[in-house]
Write a protein that holds these residues in place. Structure first.
Motif, PDB file in Angstrom:
ATOM      1  N   SER A 159      -5.167 -10.497  -9.238  1.00 41.23           N
ATOM      2  CA  SER A 159      -4.160 -10.104  -8.256  1.00 41.23           C
ATOM      3  C   SER A 159      -2.786 -10.468  -8.807  1.00 41.23           C
ATOM      4  O   SER A 159      -2.452 -11.648  -8.959  1.00 41.23           O
ATOM      5  CB  SER A 159      -4.407 -10.824  -6.921  1.00 41.23           C
ATOM      6  N   TYR A 165      -6.688  -5.716 -10.347  1.00 39.19           N
ATOM      7  CA  TYR A 165      -7.924  -4.969 -10.576  1.00 39.19           C
ATOM      8  C   TYR A 165      -9.100  -5.667  -9.928  1.00 39.19           C
ATOM      9  O   TYR A 165      -9.076  -6.880  -9.655  1.00 39.19           O
ATOM     10  CB  TYR A 165      -8.194  -4.754 -12.065  1.00 39.19           C
ATOM     11  N   SER A 183     -11.568  -0.797 -11.050  1.00 37.13           N
ATOM     12  CA  SER A 183     -10.564  -0.186 -10.176  1.00 37.13           C
ATOM     13  C   SER A 183      -9.256  -0.923 -10.383  1.00 37.13           C
ATOM     14  O   SER A 183      -9.194  -2.156 -10.229  1.00 37.13           O
ATOM     15  CB  SER A 183     -10.986  -0.281  -8.704  1.00 37.13           C
ATOM     16  N   PHE A 185      -5.039  -1.202  -9.552  1.00 36.92           N
ATOM     17  CA  PHE A 185      -3.999  -0.920  -8.561  1.00 36.92           C
ATOM     18  C   PHE A 185      -2.655  -1.237  -9.219  1.00 36.92           C
ATOM     19  O   PHE A 185      -2.357  -2.395  -9.529  1.00 36.92           O
ATOM     20  CB  PHE A 185      -4.218  -1.769  -7.308  1.00 36.92           C
ATOM     21  N   TYR A 194       1.196   1.118  -4.301  1.00 34.39           N
ATOM     22  CA  TYR A 194       0.262   0.958  -5.401  1.00 34.39           C
ATOM     23  C   TYR A 194      -0.595   2.218  -5.559  1.00 34.39           C
ATOM     24  O   TYR A 194      -1.067   2.784  -4.582  1.00 34.39           O
ATOM     25  CB  TYR A 194      -0.652  -0.252  -5.152  1.00 34.39           C
ATOM     26  N   GLU A 195      -0.760   2.632  -6.818  1.00 35.18           N
ATOM     27  CA  GLU A 195      -1.645   3.746  -7.136  1.00 35.18           C
ATOM     28  C   GLU A 195      -2.965   3.189  -7.656  1.00 35.18           C
ATOM     29  O   GLU A 195      -2.989   2.207  -8.402  1.00 35.18           O
ATOM     30  CB  GLU A 195      -1.018   4.648  -8.189  1.00 35.18           C
ATOM     31  N   ARG A 196      -4.046   3.831  -7.274  1.00 37.56           N
ATOM     32  CA  ARG A 196      -5.378   3.370  -7.686  1.00 37.56           C
ATOM     33  C   ARG A 196      -5.933   4.273  -8.782  1.00 37.56           C
ATOM     34  O   ARG A 196      -5.842   5.499  -8.714  1.00 37.56           O
ATOM     35  CB  ARG A 196      -6.336   3.359  -6.490  1.00 37.56           C
ATOM     36  N   TYR A 197      -6.548   3.626  -9.793  1.00 37.13           N
ATOM     37  CA  TYR A 197      -7.211   4.332 -10.879  1.00 37.13           C
ATOM     38  C   TYR A 197      -8.595   3.718 -11.074  1.00 37.13           C
ATOM     39  O   TYR A 197      -8.735   2.489 -11.082  1.00 37.13           O
ATOM     40  CB  TYR A 197      -6.407   4.218 -12.179  1.00 37.13           C
ATOM     41  N   ASP A 198      -9.603   4.556 -11.229  1.00 37.69           N
ATOM     42  CA  ASP A 198     -10.977   4.087 -11.397  1.00 37.69           C
ATOM     43  C   ASP A 198     -11.527   4.547 -12.739  1.00 37.69           C
ATOM     44  O   ASP A 198     -11.315   5.703 -13.148  1.00 37.69           O
ATOM     45  CB  ASP A 198     -11.872   4.635 -10.285  1.00 37.69           C
TER      46      ASP A 198
END
Length: 248
Positions: A159, A165, A183, A185, A194-198
């Motif tokens: 964090s 993540y 994941s 952020f 915040y944009e999320r990417y997986d």
């Protein structure tokens, strides 16, 4: 498996990785085993952090990676530092046409991303063909202990104000394999949101004796098998295994 957005987050997330230890390990082995020159091929070079560091130490470096995004980061990094490194996009299991090198390395457990025994064997064969006689092949892998006792069924989290993540690791399809479900952020400074990417990453390892047998079958002389950046033999609790080999 591709790196996608992860390529542009990688350096921030890996800023505490001890890259200097890989550089020092290679320098020690070059001094000890005397390959003919300082041409170095950095396979699975990622964002080029090690490629640039090797070039700064006087090696003539070529970097190869499968990810176009990683290579874009690597090229920009080398250019910003005024360092000449040639980068190519290739699969290390299908390596071809790059000439001969004195040292070839696969660092940061990158070999563990190959999904089959045949891919590992093919990589060893391609490395052998691209090495000069007396050239060194140096690589590291995760131990079975690390895969099965440290990664398996664990959740890791970070964090931070800029990047956070959640990282879940669980049993893969094959023995001694792990799938990492990631994941991220990432703070968008424009919107303040915040944009999320997986992403899903796969790693697989094998017993030390299996690697040694494959290396010998390829034609390598296995000079050293050590652990955790130390000049000691692997133990049950070792996490990272290093192989130093020579082309006869």
């Amino acid at each position: 498996m591709t790196y996608g957005k992860f390529a542009y987050l990688y350096d921030e997330l890996m800023k505490d990785v001890p890259y200097v230890k890989w550089v020092e390990l290679v320098k020690v082995h070059v001094s000890k085993y005397h390959p003919n020159g300082k041409g170095l091929l950095d396979l699975a070079c990622g964002t080029g952090e090690l490629s640039v560091k090797f070039a700064e130490e006087g090696f003539d470096v070529t970097g190869v990676d499968l990810s176009e995004d990683m290579l874009m980061v690597a090229q920009a990094k080398a250019a910003n530092k005024g360092i000449n490194v040639q980068f190519y996009q290739q699969n290390m299991a299908e390596l071809e046409g790059l000439g001969q090198f004195d040292v070839i390395g696969i660092f940061c457990d990158s070999l563990n991303y190959l999904q089959s025994e045949q891919d590992v064997k093919n990589t060893f064969s391609r490395v052998y063909k691209h090495l000069d006689d007396q050239g060194l092949f140096i690589f590291d892998v995760h131990s079975i202990h690390k895969m099965m006792q440290i990664f398996m069924n664990q959740t890791f989290a970070l964090s931070d104000e800029e990047i956070s993540y959640i990282w879940h690791s669980y049993q893969g399809e094959h023995p001694n394999s792990v799938e990492h479900d990631l994941s991220f952020f990432v703070l968008d400074h424009g919107s303040g949101q915040y944009e999320r990417y997986d992403e899903l990453h796969f790693q697989r390892t094998f017993p030390i004796d299996t690697y040694v047998n494959w290396l010998k079958d390829t034609g390598f002389e296995v000079l050293e098998v050590t652990a955790d950046f130390e000049a000691v033999s692997p133990k049950t609790q070792s996490e990272r295994i290093f192989f130093t080999c020579r082309k006869l």
